[in-house]
Write a protein that holds these residues in place. Structure first.
Motif, mmCIF file in Angstrom:
data_model
loop_
_atom_site.group_PDB
_atom_site.id
_atom_site.type_symbol
_atom_site.label_atom_id
_atom_site.label_comp_id
_atom_site.label_asym_id
_atom_site.label_seq_id
_atom_site.Cartn_x
_atom_site.Cartn_y
_atom_site.Cartn_z
ATOM 1 N N GLN A 14 18.271 -0.430 52.739
ATOM 2 C CA GLN A 14 18.164 -1.073 54.046
ATOM 3 C C GLN A 14 16.990 -0.494 54.840
ATOM 4 O O GLN A 14 16.241 -1.218 55.487
ATOM 5 C CB GLN A 14 19.473 -0.924 54.832
ATOM 6 C CG GLN A 14 19.466 -1.632 56.175
ATOM 7 C CD GLN A 14 19.295 -3.136 56.066
ATOM 8 O OE1 GLN A 14 19.805 -3.765 55.130
ATOM 9 N NE2 GLN A 14 18.570 -3.735 56.994
ATOM 10 N N LEU A 17 13.808 -1.856 53.397
ATOM 11 C CA LEU A 17 13.652 -3.241 53.840
ATOM 12 C C LEU A 17 13.036 -3.278 55.231
ATOM 13 O O LEU A 17 12.076 -4.010 55.476
ATOM 14 C CB LEU A 17 15.021 -3.928 53.838
ATOM 15 C CG LEU A 17 15.105 -5.417 54.157
ATOM 16 C CD1 LEU A 17 16.446 -5.964 53.694
ATOM 17 C CD2 LEU A 17 14.872 -5.770 55.588
ATOM 18 N N GLU A 18 13.570 -2.479 56.133
ATOM 19 C CA GLU A 18 13.067 -2.473 57.516
ATOM 20 C C GLU A 18 11.616 -2.028 57.586
ATOM 21 O O GLU A 18 10.826 -2.589 58.347
ATOM 22 C CB GLU A 18 13.972 -1.589 58.371
ATOM 23 C CG GLU A 18 15.360 -2.185 58.559
ATOM 24 C CD GLU A 18 16.406 -1.201 59.063
ATOM 25 O OE1 GLU A 18 16.052 -0.029 59.368
ATOM 26 O OE2 GLU A 18 17.593 -1.599 59.123
ATOM 27 N N TRP A 21 9.429 -4.795 56.043
ATOM 28 C CA TRP A 21 9.450 -5.943 56.947
ATOM 29 C C TRP A 21 8.507 -5.714 58.121
ATOM 30 O O TRP A 21 7.764 -6.591 58.527
ATOM 31 C CB TRP A 21 10.878 -6.165 57.417
ATOM 32 C CG TRP A 21 11.165 -7.423 58.167
ATOM 33 C CD1 TRP A 21 10.302 -8.422 58.520
ATOM 34 C CD2 TRP A 21 12.435 -7.821 58.676
ATOM 35 N NE1 TRP A 21 10.958 -9.413 59.214
ATOM 36 C CE2 TRP A 21 12.282 -9.058 59.320
ATOM 37 C CE3 TRP A 21 13.703 -7.239 58.652
ATOM 38 C CZ2 TRP A 21 13.330 -9.729 59.931
ATOM 39 C CZ3 TRP A 21 14.748 -7.905 59.256
ATOM 40 C CH2 TRP A 21 14.558 -9.135 59.887
ATOM 41 N N TYR A 55 10.356 -3.104 46.677
ATOM 42 C CA TYR A 55 10.074 -4.211 47.588
ATOM 43 C C TYR A 55 10.892 -5.444 47.205
ATOM 44 O O TYR A 55 11.502 -6.088 48.064
ATOM 45 C CB TYR A 55 8.576 -4.545 47.571
ATOM 46 C CG TYR A 55 8.201 -5.611 48.570
ATOM 47 C CD1 TYR A 55 7.830 -5.252 49.868
ATOM 48 C CD2 TYR A 55 8.217 -6.958 48.244
ATOM 49 C CE1 TYR A 55 7.483 -6.219 50.803
ATOM 50 C CE2 TYR A 55 7.879 -7.929 49.172
ATOM 51 C CZ TYR A 55 7.512 -7.561 50.446
ATOM 52 O OH TYR A 55 7.179 -8.519 51.372
ATOM 53 N N ALA A 58 14.418 -5.001 48.144
ATOM 54 C CA ALA A 58 14.559 -5.168 49.598
ATOM 55 C C ALA A 58 14.521 -6.649 49.962
ATOM 56 O O ALA A 58 15.303 -7.115 50.802
ATOM 57 C CB ALA A 58 13.453 -4.399 50.322
ATOM 58 N N LEU A 59 13.657 -7.405 49.316
ATOM 59 C CA LEU A 59 13.563 -8.844 49.560
ATOM 60 C C LEU A 59 14.852 -9.548 49.126
ATOM 61 O O LEU A 59 15.348 -10.430 49.836
ATOM 62 C CB LEU A 59 12.351 -9.407 48.815
ATOM 63 C CG LEU A 59 11.899 -10.815 49.156
ATOM 64 C CD1 LEU A 59 11.566 -10.962 50.638
ATOM 65 C CD2 LEU A 59 10.669 -11.176 48.309
ATOM 66 N N ARG A 61 17.796 -8.160 49.087
ATOM 67 C CA ARG A 61 18.791 -7.769 50.096
ATOM 68 C C ARG A 61 18.660 -8.659 51.324
ATOM 69 O O ARG A 61 19.636 -9.142 51.871
ATOM 70 C CB ARG A 61 18.588 -6.302 50.462
ATOM 71 C CG ARG A 61 19.146 -5.850 51.808
ATOM 72 C CD ARG A 61 20.668 -5.842 51.895
ATOM 73 N NE ARG A 61 21.260 -4.864 51.044
ATOM 74 C CZ ARG A 61 21.458 -3.596 51.363
ATOM 75 N NH1 ARG A 61 21.117 -3.157 52.545
ATOM 76 N NH2 ARG A 61 22.007 -2.776 50.515
ATOM 77 N N TYR A 62 17.439 -8.872 51.769
ATOM 78 C CA TYR A 62 17.184 -9.723 52.933
ATOM 79 C C TYR A 62 17.716 -11.132 52.676
ATOM 80 O O TYR A 62 18.386 -11.718 53.524
ATOM 81 C CB TYR A 62 15.683 -9.748 53.225
ATOM 82 C CG TYR A 62 15.290 -10.589 54.412
ATOM 83 C CD1 TYR A 62 15.309 -10.055 55.699
ATOM 84 C CD2 TYR A 62 14.872 -11.908 54.249
ATOM 85 C CE1 TYR A 62 14.926 -10.827 56.793
ATOM 86 C CE2 TYR A 62 14.490 -12.679 55.337
ATOM 87 C CZ TYR A 62 14.512 -12.133 56.609
ATOM 88 O OH TYR A 62 14.137 -12.897 57.685
ATOM 89 N N PHE A 106 10.861 -11.935 57.085
ATOM 90 C CA PHE A 106 10.457 -11.184 55.896
ATOM 91 C C PHE A 106 10.049 -12.122 54.754
ATOM 92 O O PHE A 106 9.087 -11.858 54.038
ATOM 93 C CB PHE A 106 11.595 -10.247 55.481
ATOM 94 C CG PHE A 106 11.221 -9.181 54.482
ATOM 95 C CD1 PHE A 106 9.953 -8.627 54.447
ATOM 96 C CD2 PHE A 106 12.152 -8.718 53.585
ATOM 97 C CE1 PHE A 106 9.624 -7.625 53.533
ATOM 98 C CE2 PHE A 106 11.846 -7.724 52.668
ATOM 99 C CZ PHE A 106 10.579 -7.178 52.633
#
Length: 194
Positions: A14, A17-18, A21, A55, A58-59, A61-62, A106
Motif C-alpha cells: 500500500q 502504491l501511494e 501514484w 509497480y 501496486a497497480l 492493488r489499485y 493511478f
C-alpha cells in the motif's frame, strides 16, 4: 528455519502504491522505495521482485480497490441516465479537488507514462478501462430500455465517448488550475445524452 518477515507486506505494498501514484514510475527509485517503505532493498526484492514487478503489484492493488461507488452508482435500481450524469459530474469534481487533483488517477497516470512502451502495464490499463466502459454501457442500455435514452442512440459508442472523456478529465484536472474548464466540459459532454 525460514526467517519471519519483520514488516507487513500488505502495508508495504500500500505504501509503495501511494509513492508510485504520487511520483510516477520513472521518478521513483529503489532508494526512494527503501526509504518510504522503511524496509531493506533485499526484503523488497524477496517479497515483491524488482521495481517494475512491485509497480505492477501496486497497480493491481489499485485496480482491485477501484472506485466501489462506480458499480453501485451505475447499476442501482431506478432511472439510469441520472446515475450516468452523476458519475460524470463526480469525476469532474474529484479531478479538480484535494488529493485527486494532485495525484490524478493511478490508472490514467500509468496509461500516460508506461502503457505506450510497457505491455504489462498497458494490459492492466485496458482491463480497467474495459471495466468502466462495461459499467457505462450497461447503464446506457438500461436507460435506453427504460425510455430515458433515444432508441437511435448507440450505447456502446456513448460509453466509449464517456470513458475517453473521464480519462481526459483526470489529466486536465491534474494539470490545470482552472476548475471551470473541467466543469464546463462535463456539462457539455452531458448534452449528448439528451
Amino acid at each position: 528455519m525460514a526467517r519471519t518477515k519483520e514488516f507487513d507486506p500488505d502495508a508495504a505494498l500500500q505504501s509503495a502504491l501511494e509513492l508510485f501514484w504520487r511520483r510516477g514510475y520513472e521518478a521513483t527509485s529503489m532508494a526512494d522505495l527503501v526509504e518510504h517503505l522503511g524496509i531493506g532493498r533485499a526484503s523488497i526484492y524477496a517479497t515483491f521482485g524488482n521495481k517494475h514487478e512491485l509497480y505492477l503489484k501496486a497497480l493491481d492493488r489499485y485496480a482491485e480497490h477501484r472506485d466501489p461507488a462506480l458499480l453501485a452508482e451505475l447499476s442501482g435500481p431506478g432511472p439510469a441516465l441520472p446515475a450516468v450524469r452523476a458519475v460524470v459530474r463526480r469525476f469532474a469534481t474529484e479531478s479538480m479537488s484535494g488529493t485527486s487533483r494532485l495525484t490524478g488517477c493511478f490508472i490514467t497516470n500509468t496509461a500516460a507514462e508506461l502503457a505506450p512502451h510497457d505491455s504489462a502495464a498497458a494490459r492492466r490499463v485496458e482491463l480497467s478501462w474495459e471495466h468502466i466502459e462495461t459499467l457505462l454501457h450497461s447503464a446506457l442500455v438500461r436507460a435506453q430500455a427504460q425510455g430515458e435514452l433515444a432508441a437511435d442512440r448507440d450505447p456502446r459508442g456513448l460509453a466509449r465517448m464517456l470513458l475517453v472523456f473521464l480519462q481526459g478529465v483526470r489529466i486536465v484536472g491534474k494539470a490545470s488550475g482552472e476548475p471551470g474548464r473541467v466543469r464546463d466540459a462535463a456539462e457539455q459532454i452531458l448534452t449528448v445524452l439528451d
